[in-house]
Structures are given as C-alpha cells and as structure tokens.
Design a protein around this motif. Structure first.
Motif, mmCIF file in Angstrom:
data_model
loop_
_atom_site.group_PDB
_atom_site.id
_atom_site.type_symbol
_atom_site.label_atom_id
_atom_site.label_comp_id
_atom_site.label_asym_id
_atom_site.label_seq_id
_atom_site.Cartn_x
_atom_site.Cartn_y
_atom_site.Cartn_z
ATOM 1 N N PHE A 171 2.645 -9.684 -17.968
ATOM 2 C CA PHE A 171 2.476 -10.253 -16.661
ATOM 3 C C PHE A 171 3.982 -10.475 -15.725
ATOM 4 C CE2 PHE A 171 2.862 -14.006 -13.739
ATOM 5 C CZ PHE A 171 1.703 -13.372 -12.861
ATOM 6 N N ILE A 172 4.296 -9.757 -15.126
ATOM 7 C CA ILE A 172 5.757 -10.052 -13.946
ATOM 8 C C ILE A 172 5.282 -10.433 -12.494
ATOM 9 C CG2 ILE A 172 6.843 -8.229 -12.390
ATOM 10 C CD1 ILE A 172 6.418 -7.466 -15.697
ATOM 11 N N GLY A 173 4.365 -11.222 -12.302
ATOM 12 C CA GLY A 173 4.060 -11.627 -11.270
ATOM 13 C C GLY A 173 4.516 -11.492 -9.494
ATOM 14 N N PHE A 174 4.784 -12.474 -8.392
ATOM 15 C CA PHE A 174 5.232 -11.525 -7.078
ATOM 16 C C PHE A 174 6.905 -10.682 -7.726
ATOM 17 C CE2 PHE A 174 2.212 -14.872 -6.480
ATOM 18 C CZ PHE A 174 1.400 -14.792 -5.652
ATOM 19 N N LEU A 175 7.386 -9.331 -6.769
ATOM 20 C CA LEU A 175 7.854 -9.640 -7.160
ATOM 21 C C LEU A 175 8.367 -9.811 -5.785
ATOM 22 C CD1 LEU A 175 6.249 -5.187 -6.832
ATOM 23 C CD2 LEU A 175 7.629 -6.401 -8.764
ATOM 24 N N PRO A 176 10.125 -9.866 -5.552
ATOM 25 C CA PRO A 176 11.400 -9.958 -4.521
ATOM 26 C C PRO A 176 10.754 -9.709 -3.682
ATOM 27 C CG PRO A 176 12.439 -8.996 -6.646
ATOM 28 C CD PRO A 176 10.246 -8.687 -6.698
ATOM 29 N N ALA A 177 11.362 -10.276 -2.001
ATOM 30 C CA ALA A 177 10.292 -9.850 -1.134
ATOM 31 C C ALA A 177 10.638 -8.519 -0.242
ATOM 32 C CB ALA A 177 10.500 -11.728 -0.201
ATOM 33 N N LYS A 178 12.718 -8.939 -0.401
ATOM 34 C CA LYS A 178 13.030 -7.678 0.368
ATOM 35 C C LYS A 178 13.063 -6.660 -0.437
ATOM 36 C CE LYS A 178 16.759 -11.423 2.260
ATOM 37 N NZ LYS A 178 18.006 -12.388 2.102
ATOM 38 N N THR A 179 13.227 -5.753 0.286
ATOM 39 C CA THR A 179 12.897 -4.717 -0.281
ATOM 40 C C THR A 179 13.965 -3.556 -1.331
ATOM 41 O OG1 THR A 179 11.930 -3.898 1.798
ATOM 42 C CG2 THR A 179 13.238 -1.865 -0.040
ATOM 43 N N HIS A 180 15.326 -4.212 -1.105
ATOM 44 C CA HIS A 180 16.321 -4.040 -2.387
ATOM 45 C C HIS A 180 16.205 -4.925 -3.381
ATOM 46 C CE1 HIS A 180 19.939 -3.090 -4.286
ATOM 47 N NE2 HIS A 180 20.371 -4.490 -4.568
ATOM 48 N N GLY A 181 15.662 -5.752 -3.519
ATOM 49 C CA GLY A 181 15.172 -6.327 -5.301
ATOM 50 C C GLY A 181 14.155 -6.047 -5.445
ATOM 51 N N ARG A 182 13.394 -5.655 -4.866
ATOM 52 C CA ARG A 182 11.814 -4.766 -5.208
ATOM 53 C C ARG A 182 12.103 -3.657 -5.886
ATOM 54 N NH1 ARG A 182 9.216 -6.019 -0.669
ATOM 55 N NH2 ARG A 182 9.424 -4.191 0.100
ATOM 56 N N GLN A 183 12.630 -2.892 -5.199
ATOM 57 C CA GLN A 183 12.731 -1.345 -5.532
ATOM 58 C C GLN A 183 13.827 -1.819 -7.167
ATOM 59 O OE1 GLN A 183 14.713 0.776 -2.356
ATOM 60 N NE2 GLN A 183 12.545 1.237 -1.242
ATOM 61 N N LYS A 184 14.799 -3.115 -7.386
ATOM 62 C CA LYS A 184 15.157 -3.001 -8.261
ATOM 63 C C LYS A 184 14.641 -2.655 -8.737
ATOM 64 C CE LYS A 184 20.128 -4.452 -9.966
ATOM 65 N NZ LYS A 184 21.149 -5.674 -9.348
ATOM 66 N N GLN A 185 13.584 -4.317 -9.563
ATOM 67 C CA GLN A 185 12.307 -4.873 -10.018
ATOM 68 C C GLN A 185 12.257 -3.521 -10.577
ATOM 69 O OE1 GLN A 185 11.523 -8.776 -9.515
ATOM 70 N NE2 GLN A 185 10.239 -8.680 -11.774
ATOM 71 N N LEU A 186 11.319 -2.905 -9.548
ATOM 72 C CA LEU A 186 10.574 -1.657 -10.189
ATOM 73 C C LEU A 186 11.014 -1.014 -11.103
ATOM 74 C CD1 LEU A 186 7.664 -1.207 -6.981
ATOM 75 C CD2 LEU A 186 7.701 -2.306 -9.397
ATOM 76 N N MET A 212 6.509 1.343 -5.288
ATOM 77 C CA MET A 212 5.109 1.263 -6.530
ATOM 78 C C MET A 212 4.715 3.148 -6.827
ATOM 79 S SD MET A 212 2.544 -1.661 -7.402
ATOM 80 C CE MET A 212 2.795 -3.348 -8.014
ATOM 81 N N ALA A 213 4.663 3.659 -5.982
ATOM 82 C CA ALA A 213 4.234 5.310 -5.617
ATOM 83 C C ALA A 213 5.143 5.805 -5.457
ATOM 84 C CB ALA A 213 3.128 4.936 -4.325
ATOM 85 N N THR A 214 6.500 5.096 -5.259
ATOM 86 C CA THR A 214 7.317 6.655 -5.394
ATOM 87 C C THR A 214 7.888 5.742 -6.229
ATOM 88 O OG1 THR A 214 7.538 5.643 -2.945
ATOM 89 C CG2 THR A 214 9.635 6.187 -4.115
ATOM 90 N N ILE A 215 8.360 5.121 -6.864
ATOM 91 C CA ILE A 215 9.157 4.192 -8.551
ATOM 92 C C ILE A 215 8.513 5.351 -9.191
ATOM 93 C CG2 ILE A 215 9.940 2.707 -9.623
ATOM 94 C CD1 ILE A 215 11.154 1.890 -6.571
ATOM 95 N N PHE A 216 7.620 5.094 -9.753
ATOM 96 C CA PHE A 216 6.349 4.540 -10.852
ATOM 97 C C PHE A 216 5.301 5.941 -10.832
ATOM 98 C CE2 PHE A 216 5.219 -0.138 -11.022
ATOM 99 C CZ PHE A 216 7.075 -0.150 -11.914
ATOM 100 N N GLY A 217 5.444 6.533 -9.848
ATOM 101 C CA GLY A 217 4.798 7.653 -9.146
ATOM 102 C C GLY A 217 3.543 8.021 -8.491
ATOM 103 N N ALA A 218 3.232 9.108 -7.391
ATOM 104 C CA ALA A 218 2.046 8.676 -7.351
ATOM 105 C C ALA A 218 0.724 8.340 -7.808
ATOM 106 C CB ALA A 218 2.177 9.453 -5.846
ATOM 107 N N ASP A 219 0.817 9.152 -9.134
ATOM 108 C CA ASP A 219 -0.168 9.537 -10.181
ATOM 109 C C ASP A 219 -0.393 8.591 -10.788
ATOM 110 O OD1 ASP A 219 2.207 10.556 -11.235
ATOM 111 O OD2 ASP A 219 1.457 12.276 -12.224
ATOM 112 N N ARG A 220 0.355 7.325 -11.135
ATOM 113 C CA ARG A 220 0.026 6.573 -12.050
ATOM 114 C C ARG A 220 -1.098 5.665 -11.555
ATOM 115 N NH1 ARG A 220 3.611 2.381 -14.687
ATOM 116 N NH2 ARG A 220 5.435 4.745 -14.829
ATOM 117 N N ASP A 221 -1.459 5.396 -12.542
ATOM 118 C CA ASP A 221 -2.677 4.389 -13.032
ATOM 119 C C ASP A 221 -2.371 3.181 -12.384
ATOM 120 O OD1 ASP A 221 -4.303 6.852 -13.779
ATOM 121 O OD2 ASP A 221 -4.563 6.928 -15.949
ATOM 122 N N VAL A 222 -3.917 2.819 -11.845
ATOM 123 C CA VAL A 222 -3.521 1.116 -11.662
ATOM 124 C C VAL A 222 -5.197 0.625 -10.783
ATOM 125 C CG1 VAL A 222 -3.238 2.287 -8.608
ATOM 126 C CG2 VAL A 222 -2.722 -0.036 -9.175
#
Length: 318
Positions: A171-186, A212-222
């Motif tokens: 369970f990750i919960g809420f991602l950081p609100a700011k773009t840099h922090g969110r992308q870093k965690q992802l 998520m699509a950019t970092i995990f890949g657009a083909d990742r199941d969700v």
C-alpha cells in the motif's frame, strides 16, 4: 462523563463505511454507543454518520455532581468545552494531523482513568493514510489495550476486484503532490514486483496516471477503482496507457474517491544489461528530454521504453 466500568478501558480502532452505509457492522455501532469518547478526523462528517445510526454524541449520564475526576486540560478541541463540565458533554473529539500531538496524551490519560475511546476516520479503516498510528503507538507504549473493530477498507476492496496478483502487495497511499517528488517516488517503485496500491486526489489523477504510464510503461496492467460501494462506482481493468485516455475523456472519472491498483513489474521480463546502449542514451540526452529520449531509444533498440527511461534517469544523476 460516564463512570468507568468494571471492564478495563480500551482504545478501539473502528472501521466505518467507505460509501454504502449498510456496510456499517452492528459491532461497530455497539462500540460507538458504549465508549466515552469518539476521536475522529472531522466532527461534522462523523457527526452525520453517527446520527444516522442513532449514536448520541452527548453523554446523558454526565452531570455537575458526577464523581468522575476529569483533568481540566481535557478539552473538546472542536469547541473547547471541558469534558464533564456540564450535563451532556460532547463525546465527539477532533483528532487529526494538526492536533494529534496535543490530543494524543489527553486521550491516553482518559483511557488510563477508565474511559474507553473509539478512533474512527472520515471513511474506512483508521490508520490507512491518516495520523491514527501516533495514538496507537502511544497506547502501546502506555500499556493500553488496543482492539480492532473491523470493516470496510478502500485499499483492500480495490485489491479484491482488481484481477491482479494479491499474494504480495504494497500500500503506497497518496503520491507527492509536486511533480518532481511524485516522479522520484514512482521511479523508486518501478522495479517492484508486487502489486502496488495508490490513493489519488481527483485534481491530480490525470498527471499521476501520465507519470505512471511514462515511468512504469504504458503497457503495465492497472485497475482503476472510483467511488467503490457507491451508486456511480467504477472498476476498470486496463493498461496505464489506455487508462490515461479513458480518464481524460470522461470528467466523471476525475471525481470522487480514487484507488489505483498497479501490477508489479514482471520478474521474468528481459533483464539484459541495457548499459550497452549508454552511448546512444547519453547522446540523446544532449538534445531531448528523458521522456522523448526513452521513446526514441526504444524505437531504435527495441528495448522496453520504461527500462530505458529508468537507465536515462540513472545516467542523468551520474
């Protein structure tokens, strides 16, 4: 304040419905009726829920002649009325991230004096993305009994309908609100093989899904879960790439309570050393953003875009 009972006082962690009020358990209703104090995130929100189930938040047993000794410091932070000071004291106490440091020791002392307390959240099971753990931690440290009153949880409800592996999940919960922090965690989560469960706010859902699509890949199941147990519930299994377009195309999908359940990376996927492409990647970085460089490099090499994206971030940090 009601007189302490013969049974040892306890801190109850009580789950409440996440949408459908019929999901409230009889056990939860009984406990909330019996305790001396109900600690909650928002007294107005919880007040409506308690009223629906006939749970009186005024302790009618209290009176000016009540022999129970209550410290003057024990205040209802919602209206600052001293507990036990007048007949029918307010048993609903505000407890949230902004007052938990002050309220926690007060609640623990009340339990030690023999008055049971229930902790509830605005919806679902307490301690999932709320500050309740501080109270539970303090209770354990003080030797106070802590008991769960089980019920609804949006995270587990979403996992149960996601159609993704559930033997291992985080369970990750809420991602950081700011773009840099969110992308870093992802990026840090990109290589995790277990199923990942996220909460997200409506106004950030599109940008988070795009990241998520950019970092995990657009083909990742969700699996996208919105307004679970409510009238306009959405459960949609897809890929991240398709989900971004689906949510963008429908404003209704950008409202309400949202849970995003993402498949872990396939542990059996190609793990060949992509550092052999470092020269190409470094050259692309001179003229392109990481996202564009990863897409172009993927077209040239045939390597998965998200793996190249990860390597580009590593090279950029060197």
């Amino acid at each position: 304040m009601s007189t302490p009972t013969a049974m040892p006082a306890c801190l109850y962690i009580v789950a409440t419905p996440i949408g459908n009020l019929t999901d409230m358990t009889p056990h939860a209703v009984d406990i909330l009726k019996q305790v001396a104090i109900i600690a909650c995130e928002d007294t107005r929100t919880s007040g409506k829920l308690l009223s629906h189930f006939g749970i009186d938040t005024k302790d009618k047993k209290s009176s000016k002649t009540d022999d129970t000794k209550v410290p003057a410091t024990h205040n209802n932070l919602d209206d600052s009325e001293a507990v036990g000071k007048q007949k029918g004291h307010n048993k609903l106490w505000a407890y949230h991230e902004h007052n938990s440091a002050i309220q926690t020791p007060k609640i623990i002392e009340m339990i030690q004096q023999g008055h049971s307390v229930a902790l509830i959240s605005d919806a679902g099971t307490p301690l999932v993305s709320d500050p309740g753990y501080q109270l539970v931690q303090a209770a354990h440290a003080a030797g106070v009994t802590v008991s769960p009153i089980v019920g609804a949880s949006a995270a587990l409800a979403a996992l149960s309908v996601a159609g993704l592996p559930s033997d291992r999940f985080s369970f990750i919960g809420f991602l950081p609100a700011k773009t840099h922090g969110r992308q870093k965690q992802l990026t840090a989560l990109n290589s995790r093989t277990e199923t990942l469960i996220f909460y997200e706010a409506p106004h950030r859902i599109i940008t988070s899904l795009e990241d998520m699509a950019t970092i995990f890949g657009a083909d990742r199941d969700v699996t996208f879960c919105r307004e679970l147990t409510k009238t306009f519930e959405t459960v949609r299994k897809s890929t991240l790439g398709d989900l971004v377009e689906f949510v963008k195309a429908d404003d209704n999908q950008q409202r309400g309570e949202i849970v995003v359940v993402v498949a872990g990376v396939d542990a059996a996927q190609d793990t060949d050393d992509i550092s052999i492409h470092d020269k190409l990647l470094q050259r692309l970085l001179e003229d392109l953003s990481v996202k564009k460089a990863a897409a172009l490099a993927s077209d040239i090499t045939g390597v998965k875009k998200n793996a190249l994206y990860q390597r580009l971030l590593e090279l950029q940090a060197e």
